[in-house]
Design a protein around this motif. Structure first.
Motif, PDB file in Angstrom:
ATOM      1  N   ALA A   7       0.833  -1.205   0.000  1.00 17.26           N
ATOM      2  CA  ALA A   7       0.000   0.000   0.000  1.00 17.26           C
ATOM      3  C   ALA A   7       0.865   1.252   0.000  1.00 17.26           C
ATOM      4  CB  ALA A   7      -0.926  -0.008   1.211  1.00 17.26           C
ATOM      5  N   SER A   8       1.975   1.217   0.728  1.00 18.65           N
ATOM      6  CA  SER A   8       2.847   2.391   0.743  1.00 18.65           C
ATOM      7  C   SER A   8       3.469   2.638  -0.628  1.00 18.65           C
ATOM      8  CB  SER A   8       3.944   2.231   1.798  1.00 18.65           C
ATOM      9  OG  SER A   8       4.889   1.263   1.419  1.00 18.65           O
ATOM     10  N   THR A   9       3.730   1.568  -1.395  1.00 17.28           N
ATOM     11  CA  THR A   9       4.259   1.766  -2.748  1.00 17.28           C
ATOM     12  C   THR A   9       3.189   2.313  -3.681  1.00 17.28           C
ATOM     13  OG1 THR A   9       3.761  -0.515  -3.441  1.00 17.28           O
ATOM     14  CG2 THR A   9       5.900  -0.120  -2.438  1.00 17.28           C
ATOM     15  N   ALA A  10       1.920   2.013  -3.399  1.00 19.59           N
ATOM     16  CA  ALA A  10       0.840   2.563  -4.221  1.00 19.59           C
ATOM     17  C   ALA A  10       0.767   4.080  -4.096  1.00 19.59           C
ATOM     18  CB  ALA A  10      -0.494   1.934  -3.829  1.00 19.59           C
ATOM     19  N   ILE A  11       1.262   4.627  -2.983  1.00 19.61           N
ATOM     20  CA  ILE A  11       1.310   6.075  -2.828  1.00 19.61           C
ATOM     21  C   ILE A  11       2.155   6.685  -3.950  1.00 19.61           C
ATOM     22  CG2 ILE A  11       2.166   7.928  -1.328  1.00 19.61           C
ATOM     23  CD1 ILE A  11       1.460   6.186   1.063  1.00 19.61           C
ATOM     24  N   LEU A  12       3.160   5.935  -4.410  1.00 20.20           N
ATOM     25  CA  LEU A  12       4.008   6.434  -5.498  1.00 20.20           C
ATOM     26  C   LEU A  12       3.194   6.725  -6.753  1.00 20.20           C
ATOM     27  CD1 LEU A  12       7.065   4.018  -5.154  1.00 20.20           C
ATOM     28  CD2 LEU A  12       6.836   6.336  -4.273  1.00 20.20           C
ATOM     29  N   PHE A  13       2.182   5.904  -7.009  1.00 16.90           N
ATOM     30  CA  PHE A  13       1.356   6.094  -8.200  1.00 16.90           C
ATOM     31  C   PHE A  13       0.645   7.445  -8.135  1.00 16.90           C
ATOM     32  CE2 PHE A  13      -2.917   5.656 -10.096  1.00 16.90           C
ATOM     33  CZ  PHE A  13      -2.551   5.465 -11.422  1.00 16.90           C
ATOM     34  N   PHE A  14       0.091   7.774  -6.977  1.00 17.21           N
ATOM     35  CA  PHE A  14      -0.605   9.057  -6.837  1.00 17.21           C
ATOM     36  C   PHE A  14       0.370  10.222  -6.927  1.00 17.21           C
ATOM     37  CE2 PHE A  14      -3.478   6.048  -4.780  1.00 17.21           C
ATOM     38  CZ  PHE A  14      -4.679   6.372  -5.405  1.00 17.21           C
ATOM     39  N   HIS A  28       5.838  11.439   5.187  1.00 18.67           N
ATOM     40  CA  HIS A  28       6.823  12.004   4.257  1.00 18.67           C
ATOM     41  C   HIS A  28       6.125  12.727   3.112  1.00 18.67           C
ATOM     42  CE1 HIS A  28      10.577  10.737   5.918  1.00 18.67           C
ATOM     43  NE2 HIS A  28      10.277   9.456   5.893  1.00 18.67           N
ATOM     44  N   HIS A  29       5.070  12.126   2.634  1.00 16.85           N
ATOM     45  CA  HIS A  29       4.295  12.724   1.555  1.00 16.85           C
ATOM     46  C   HIS A  29       3.766  14.088   1.980  1.00 16.85           C
ATOM     47  CE1 HIS A  29       0.899  11.975  -1.625  1.00 16.85           C
ATOM     48  NE2 HIS A  29       1.545  13.099  -1.805  1.00 16.85           N
ATOM     49  N   THR A  30       3.169  14.158   3.153  1.00 17.20           N
ATOM     50  CA  THR A  30       2.607  15.413   3.636  1.00 17.20           C
ATOM     51  C   THR A  30       3.703  16.415   3.965  1.00 17.20           C
ATOM     52  OG1 THR A  30       0.751  14.161   4.561  1.00 17.20           O
ATOM     53  CG2 THR A  30       1.011  16.426   5.297  1.00 17.20           C
ATOM     54  N   ARG A  31       4.874  15.927   4.424  1.00 18.12           N
ATOM     55  CA  ARG A  31       5.978  16.832   4.722  1.00 18.12           C
ATOM     56  C   ARG A  31       6.424  17.566   3.457  1.00 18.12           C
ATOM     57  NH1 ARG A  31       9.109  13.457   6.992  1.00 18.12           N
ATOM     58  NH2 ARG A  31       8.522  13.941   9.151  1.00 18.12           N
ATOM     59  N   SER A  32       6.365  16.889   2.325  1.00 16.34           N
ATOM     60  CA  SER A  32       6.718  17.569   1.082  1.00 16.34           C
ATOM     61  C   SER A  32       5.719  18.681   0.780  1.00 16.34           C
ATOM     62  CB  SER A  32       6.783  16.563  -0.077  1.00 16.34           C
ATOM     63  OG  SER A  32       5.513  16.020  -0.355  1.00 16.34           O
ATOM     64  N   ASP A  33       4.468  18.522   1.218  1.00 14.09           N
ATOM     65  CA  ASP A  33       3.475  19.586   1.073  1.00 14.09           C
ATOM     66  C   ASP A  33       3.879  20.834   1.858  1.00 14.09           C
ATOM     67  OD1 ASP A  33       1.736  18.482  -0.674  1.00 14.09           O
ATOM     68  OD2 ASP A  33       0.094  18.176   0.737  1.00 14.09           O
ATOM     69  N   VAL A  34       4.494  20.632   3.020  1.00  9.08           N
ATOM     70  CA  VAL A  34       4.924  21.768   3.837  1.00  9.08           C
ATOM     71  C   VAL A  34       5.938  22.610   3.078  1.00  9.08           C
ATOM     72  CG1 VAL A  34       6.185  22.431   5.925  1.00  9.08           C
ATOM     73  CG2 VAL A  34       4.431  20.642   6.027  1.00  9.08           C
ATOM     74  N   GLU A  71      12.175   8.917  -1.695  1.00  7.63           N
ATOM     75  CA  GLU A  71      12.262   8.516  -0.298  1.00  7.63           C
ATOM     76  C   GLU A  71      11.326   7.350   0.008  1.00  7.63           C
ATOM     77  OE1 GLU A  71      13.473   8.514   3.690  1.00  7.63           O
ATOM     78  OE2 GLU A  71      14.346   9.363   1.877  1.00  7.63           O
ATOM     79  N   ILE A  72      10.090   7.434  -0.473  1.00  6.59           N
ATOM     80  CA  ILE A  72       9.128   6.356  -0.214  1.00  6.59           C
ATOM     81  C   ILE A  72       9.580   5.072  -0.903  1.00  6.59           C
ATOM     82  CG2 ILE A  72       6.755   5.593  -0.572  1.00  6.59           C
ATOM     83  CD1 ILE A  72       5.909   8.521  -0.335  1.00  6.59           C
ATOM     84  N   ALA A  73      10.078   5.183  -2.131  1.00  6.81           N
ATOM     85  CA  ALA A  73      10.537   4.006  -2.860  1.00  6.81           C
ATOM     86  C   ALA A  73      11.705   3.340  -2.150  1.00  6.81           C
ATOM     87  CB  ALA A  73      10.941   4.397  -4.284  1.00  6.81           C
ATOM     88  N   ARG A  74      12.613   4.138  -1.594  1.00  5.69           N
ATOM     89  CA  ARG A  74      13.766   3.580  -0.902  1.00  5.69           C
ATOM     90  C   ARG A  74      13.334   2.790   0.339  1.00  5.69           C
ATOM     91  NH1 ARG A  74      16.671   4.593   3.399  1.00  5.69           N
ATOM     92  NH2 ARG A  74      15.379   6.389   3.935  1.00  5.69           N
ATOM     93  N   GLU A  75      12.411   3.339   1.115  1.00  4.05           N
ATOM     94  CA  GLU A  75      11.991   2.673   2.347  1.00  4.05           C
ATOM     95  C   GLU A  75      11.189   1.406   2.042  1.00  4.05           C
ATOM     96  OE1 GLU A  75       9.866   5.659   4.413  1.00  4.05           O
ATOM     97  OE2 GLU A  75      11.662   6.775   5.012  1.00  4.05           O
ATOM     98  N   ALA A  76      10.273   1.488   1.087  1.00  2.64           N
ATOM     99  CA  ALA A  76       9.444   0.324   0.769  1.00  2.64           C
ATOM    100  C   ALA A  76      10.263  -0.787   0.126  1.00  2.64           C
ATOM    101  CB  ALA A  76       8.294   0.740  -0.150  1.00  2.64           C
ATOM    102  N   SER A  77      11.212  -0.421  -0.739  1.00  4.25           N
ATOM    103  CA  SER A  77      11.999  -1.449  -1.427  1.00  4.25           C
ATOM    104  C   SER A  77      12.859  -2.236  -0.445  1.00  4.25           C
ATOM    105  CB  SER A  77      12.875  -0.801  -2.506  1.00  4.25           C
ATOM    106  OG  SER A  77      13.819   0.083  -1.929  1.00  4.25           O
ATOM    107  N   GLY A  78      13.310  -1.589   0.633  1.00  5.14           N
ATOM    108  CA  GLY A  78      14.101  -2.303   1.626  1.00  5.14           C
ATOM    109  C   GLY A  78      13.351  -3.471   2.231  1.00  5.14           C
ATOM    110  N   ILE A  79      12.051  -3.307   2.402  1.00  4.59           N
ATOM    111  CA  ILE A  79      11.215  -4.378   2.957  1.00  4.59           C
ATOM    112  C   ILE A  79      10.918  -5.419   1.888  1.00  4.59           C
ATOM    113  CG2 ILE A  79       8.955  -4.894   3.961  1.00  4.59           C
ATOM    114  CD1 ILE A  79       9.045  -2.069   5.176  1.00  4.59           C
ATOM    115  N   ALA A 106       9.972  13.157  -2.684  1.00  3.09           N
ATOM    116  CA  ALA A 106       9.109  12.289  -1.881  1.00  3.09           C
ATOM    117  C   ALA A 106       8.987  10.909  -2.508  1.00  3.09           C
ATOM    118  CB  ALA A 106       7.725  12.916  -1.720  1.00  3.09           C
ATOM    119  N   ILE A 107       8.920  10.853  -3.831  1.00  9.04           N
ATOM    120  CA  ILE A 107       8.835   9.574  -4.539  1.00  9.04           C
ATOM    121  C   ILE A 107      10.076   8.734  -4.266  1.00  9.04           C
ATOM    122  CG2 ILE A 107       8.889   8.523  -6.846  1.00  9.04           C
ATOM    123  CD1 ILE A 107       7.079  10.798  -7.797  1.00  9.04           C
TER     124      ILE A 107
END
Length: 310
Positions: free
Chosen positions: A95-102, A165-171, A209-217, A206-207
């Motif tokens: 699900a966290s990787t699906a955030i990348l699509f949005f 992380h996604h929302t932090r990029s909004d800041v 950072e999220i990809a790096r964390e999810a790919s590790g798992i 943001a893309i």
């Protein structure tokens, strides 16, 4: 001296309770993100301010990721079954990787609008209300980031961390847009489109950072420090050593397997008993570990490279 072992999981919750708490956080954040996105998109479209409109699309991607995360968390906590003997925990990571699509959709829309403004002659309308909308939504985003980051740390949830992380990029993008509005106000309308392109840069970061964390798992990177495992194994006096320590999974749902050495003359029943002592101690000491597989063997004549003699 070995490095200190990583901190234990802050809170050990039952899976159902953990899912409820994560879902509750996501629902609250979803409501706030909807308000923020609607305000930015409506005001940006009404005034022709492409930077505010782009930031609104960025916020709208937040709401889509919240929905995906809610679905992922619900599926992730289903119990193990014949088709998924290790459980469904990685669905949360999926699900966290699906955030990348949005985020990618938002990135394309932001770049398209920004390039269109750079090649056109339209001039945005900037008023005090423009600053009011952006400062208000910035304040909401700061609250969301703080709230969701604390919840992610407490619940050890990568989907909450990814969303934070996604929302932090909004800041950062909102701050850039506010600065651009000030420039437009002072007579530099090109800053509106340049700010939109800066929004695209933050989305891209943001893309990554999220990809790096999810790919590790997803690629089974090490989850638990092997030194922490060795320390626990050493606490059982009868164990002669251990090696081939492997962990995989996520920060709060890890699987561990290792080889432990026992005297060759030991009876099978006693060796079996000692292996369960090691397993129980690992499960009690390292809350992130959900299951342990232990291979029993006598110590080798020539110690392997990754040996650890107790």
């Amino acid at each position: 001296m070995p490095d200190a072992p990583p901190a234990a999981v802050p809170v050990a919750l039952r899976p159902a309770e953990r899912r409820r708490q994560i879902s509750r956080v996501l629902l609250r954040v979803l409501g706030l993100n909807l308000v923020v996105a609607a305000a930015k998109i409506a005001f940006g479209a009404a005034t022709g301010t492409v930077s505010i409109l782009s930031d609104g699309f960025h916020s709208l991607a937040d709401t889509g990721s919240n929905v995906v995360a809610l679905v992922g968390v619900r599926v992730a906590n289903r119990p193990a079954d014949e088709s998924h003997p290790y459980g469904h925990r990685k669905f949360e990571t999926l699900a966290s990787t699906a955030i990348l699509f949005f985020l990618l959709l938002a990135l394309v829309e932001v770049v398209r609008n920004a390039l269109g403004r750079l090649t056109g002659d339209a001039r945005p309308t900037v008023t005090w209300l423009s600053f009011g909308v952006m400062i208000s939504t910035l304040a909401v985003n700061l609250v969301v980031v703080a709230y969701e980051s604390r919840a992610a740390k407490r619940l050890r949830s990568e989907v909450l961390l990814a969303d934070a992380h996604h929302t932090r990029s909004d800041v950062f993008t909102s701050i850039a847009v506010i600065a651009a509005l000030a420039g437009v106000w002072l007579g530099w309308p090109q800053l509106d489109a340049l700010a939109a392109l800066l929004v695209a840069v933050f989305i891209g970061l943001a893309i990554v950072e999220i990809a790096r964390e999810a790919s590790g798992i997803l690629v089974d990177s090490v989850v638990v420090d092997p030194e922490e495992v060795r320390r626990v194994v050493r606490s059982v006096p009868e164990i002669l050593g251990c090696h081939h320590i492997r962990t995989r999974g996520s920060a709060d749902h890890a699987f561990l397997d290792l080889h432990v050495w026992l005297p060759g003359e030991l009876r099978l029943e006693e060796a079996h008993r000692l292996s369960h002592v090691v397993k129980d101690r690992l499960l009690e000491t390292i809350p992130a570990v959900q299951d342990v597989v232990i291979h029993i063997e006598p110590p080798p004549a020539v110690p392997p490279a990754d040996e650890d003699q107790a």
